[in-house]
Design a protein around this motif. Structure first.
Motif, PDB file in Angstrom:
ATOM      1  N   LYS A   4      -8.980 -17.508  -2.913  1.00  0.00           N
ATOM      2  CA  LYS A   4      -7.592 -17.919  -3.062  1.00  0.00           C
ATOM      3  C   LYS A   4      -6.952 -18.190  -1.705  1.00  0.00           C
ATOM      4  CE  LYS A   4      -3.330 -16.664  -5.459  1.00  0.00           C
ATOM      5  NZ  LYS A   4      -3.285 -17.965  -6.154  1.00  0.00           N
ATOM      6  N   GLU A   8      -5.292 -21.706  -0.517  1.00  0.00           N
ATOM      7  CA  GLU A   8      -3.893 -21.784  -0.076  1.00  0.00           C
ATOM      8  C   GLU A   8      -3.778 -22.417   1.303  1.00  0.00           C
ATOM      9  OE1 GLU A   8      -2.718 -17.724  -0.428  1.00  0.00           O
ATOM     10  OE2 GLU A   8      -2.130 -17.920  -2.559  1.00  0.00           O
ATOM     11  N   SER A  38      -9.242 -26.387  -5.677  1.00  0.00           N
ATOM     12  CA  SER A  38      -9.058 -25.426  -6.769  1.00  0.00           C
ATOM     13  C   SER A  38     -10.240 -24.495  -7.001  1.00  0.00           C
ATOM     14  CB  SER A  38      -8.783 -26.179  -8.081  1.00  0.00           C
ATOM     15  OG  SER A  38      -9.971 -26.801  -8.559  1.00  0.00           O
ATOM     16  N   LYS A  53       4.345 -24.789  -5.825  1.00  0.00           N
ATOM     17  CA  LYS A  53       3.031 -24.371  -6.282  1.00  0.00           C
ATOM     18  C   LYS A  53       2.286 -25.512  -6.978  1.00  0.00           C
ATOM     19  CE  LYS A  53       3.501 -20.079  -4.952  1.00  0.00           C
ATOM     20  NZ  LYS A  53       2.641 -19.506  -3.874  1.00  0.00           N
ATOM     21  N   ARG A  55      -0.462 -27.305  -9.666  1.00  0.00           N
ATOM     22  CA  ARG A  55      -0.687 -27.151 -11.097  1.00  0.00           C
ATOM     23  C   ARG A  55      -1.961 -27.901 -11.471  1.00  0.00           C
ATOM     24  NH1 ARG A  55       4.563 -28.167 -14.263  1.00  0.00           N
ATOM     25  NH2 ARG A  55       4.896 -26.047 -13.498  1.00  0.00           N
ATOM     26  N   GLN A  66     -10.651 -21.618 -16.372  1.00  0.00           N
ATOM     27  CA  GLN A  66      -9.875 -20.382 -16.266  1.00  0.00           C
ATOM     28  C   GLN A  66     -10.587 -19.353 -15.398  1.00  0.00           C
ATOM     29  OE1 GLN A  66      -9.233 -19.606 -20.583  1.00  0.00           O
ATOM     30  NE2 GLN A  66      -7.107 -19.212 -19.986  1.00  0.00           N
ATOM     31  N   ASP A  72      -3.074 -20.607  -9.657  1.00  0.00           N
ATOM     32  CA  ASP A  72      -2.426 -19.710 -10.621  1.00  0.00           C
ATOM     33  C   ASP A  72      -2.023 -20.439 -11.888  1.00  0.00           C
ATOM     34  OD1 ASP A  72      -2.662 -17.476  -8.992  1.00  0.00           O
ATOM     35  OD2 ASP A  72      -0.748 -17.838  -7.981  1.00  0.00           O
ATOM     36  N   ASP A  73      -1.451 -21.632 -11.732  1.00  0.00           N
ATOM     37  CA  ASP A  73      -0.987 -22.394 -12.890  1.00  0.00           C
ATOM     38  C   ASP A  73      -2.101 -23.347 -13.330  1.00  0.00           C
ATOM     39  OD1 ASP A  73       0.318 -23.773 -14.854  1.00  0.00           O
ATOM     40  OD2 ASP A  73       2.086 -24.279 -13.652  1.00  0.00           O
ATOM     41  N   THR A  74      -3.035 -22.801 -14.100  1.00  0.00           N
ATOM     42  CA  THR A  74      -4.122 -23.583 -14.683  1.00  0.00           C
ATOM     43  C   THR A  74      -3.912 -23.580 -16.185  1.00  0.00           C
ATOM     44  OG1 THR A  74      -5.688 -23.058 -12.903  1.00  0.00           O
ATOM     45  CG2 THR A  74      -6.621 -23.717 -15.024  1.00  0.00           C
TER      46      THR A  74
END
Length: 388
Positions: A4, A8, A38, A53, A55, A66, A72-74
């Motif tokens: 992560k 980022e 991702s 953020k 998506r 998943q 985070d927003d998957t």
């Protein structure tokens, strides 16, 4: 596996460049770009706003994404009616990778987002991806080590009289057993290859592939790589393969011969090593790509091999090095017209090669990382010709 934190950092660098370019966000639909940011290669679209953020919306497999995605927003890919709601109202200019997006896909997303201006961020994206993080360099070192291990096995199975195809099959079998993934991703339109090539008498055939050596291949539909020609004594055998492990590609070439090589070929090989040494020593941040290419061409010319450099006379490739990473044809390119300076952390496959009609093909290739003291070799195996 992408962390992560790493994701980022990549996203933050992109967002800074988007803001500098006055672009409100980037929409990625090309799988390897999505994977880079991702951590998943599932069939998806990724929106990264210039601020805020990201998506990820997934067509298939959402279940697998998943577990793989660090975004985070998957979520599942929405209906066409719901798709515009993913984008804040202030988003008016969206970056799109025109270099790889089919017109049909561009039109599809333009229809979903009426009133939005799509702008090309292909070069921006490739420039960002060309600079490798510490994690990426470590993965490429591992790819280099594992590929070198397979190259070390070649003297045990290369024999006079075997077909180029048999040599390729033996090598590819071992590469696959070592965990080679085989996906040699290329960004350029109309370019493709099957892992690499093992060629001898068929090596000098010109062809579509944008490289110094194409090989005869097996048919007009697959005119690249090994043929059914037999390997003869005293003929140069060029083995040029990629190693793809954890998605990351390294590229290398080694030379073999059953017997001895003609003096002209020995001279060409010595020139290849001289060119590689000069380029590697100068693979430093700030060095200009086209100037490195010009010096390589000058060294070839001074050796009396200018017309044979990087291809058959009249069919010469116009570069001597190319970026590698998640794709085989990344930035930077050591080529005329590529004026960008090198940056620390970029990774380049340097491949000075010569095609001598009637004698064969010869050269060397190694993958290096750009560093302050010169290129760091990631394919650390002896460059010497192996005589059997």
């Amino acid at each position: 596996m992408l962390t992560k934190t790493e994701s980022e950092q990549r996203i933050a660098r992109l967002q800074e460049r988007l803001k500098q370019s006055e672009v409100d966000g980037a929409l990625f639909i090309y799988p390897i770009d999505i994977y880079y940011f991702s951590g998943t290669r599932q069939n998806s679209a990724l929106f990264i706003p210039a601020e805020g953020k990201p998506r990820l919306v997934v067509r298939k497999s959402y279940f697998r994404a998943q577990g793989e995605s660090v975004i985070d927003d998957t979520r599942p890919f929405p209906s066409s009616k719901e798709f515009p709601s993913l984008f804040p109202p202030q988003v008016k200019r969206i970056g799109f990778t025109f270099d790889v997006a089919p017109v049909q896909q561009y039109q599809y997303y333009a229809k979903l987002l009426p009133g939005v201006e799509f702008v090309d961020i292909s070069s921006l994206n490739r420039e960002l991806r060309s600079v490798k993080s510490g994690l990426e360099l470590e993965r490429m070192r591992e790819s280099g080590a594992r590929l070198c291990d397979v190259f070390r096995e070649i003297p045990g199975f290369l024999k006079e009289g075997m077909r180029e195809l048999d040599l390729a099959a033996e090598f590819e079998y071992r590469l696959r057993k070592a965990g080679g993934e085989g996906y040699v991703r290329m960004r350029a339109y109309n370019q493709e290859l099957f892992q690499g090539l093992a060629v001898s008498s068929g090596a000098g055939n010109p062809g579509f592939f944008d490289g110094a050596v194409t090989g005869r291949g097996l048919s007009n539909a697959s005119p690249h790589g090994a043929s059914t020609d037999a390997i003869q004594a005293n003929a140069p055998v060029l083995v040029d393969y990629t190693g793809v492990f954890n998605g990351y590609i390294v590229d290398m070439t080694r030379m073999f011969v059953v017997g001895t090589l003609a003096p002209e070929l020995e001279h060409a090989f010595a020139t290849s090593l001289k060119i590689q040494q000069h380029l590697a020593e100068n693979l430093k941040p700030g060095a200009v790509c086209e100037e490195l290419f010009a010096k390589a061409a000058e060294l070839a010319e001074s050796a009396g091999l200018g017309r044979n450099f990087m291809g058959a006379p009249g069919e010469n490739a116009k570069f001597v090095g190319h970026g590698v990473g998640l794709e085989l044809d990344e930035f930077p390119v050591l080529a005329q017209g590529f004026k960008s300076p090198l940056q620390q952390g970029q990774t380049v496959a340097i491949e000075p090669k010569f095609v001598l009609p009637g004698l064969g093909v010869i050269g060397i290739e190694n993958t290096f990382a750009v560093a302050p003291d010169g290129g760091v070799k990631l394919t650390d195996l002896s460059d010497n010709i192996v005589c059997l």
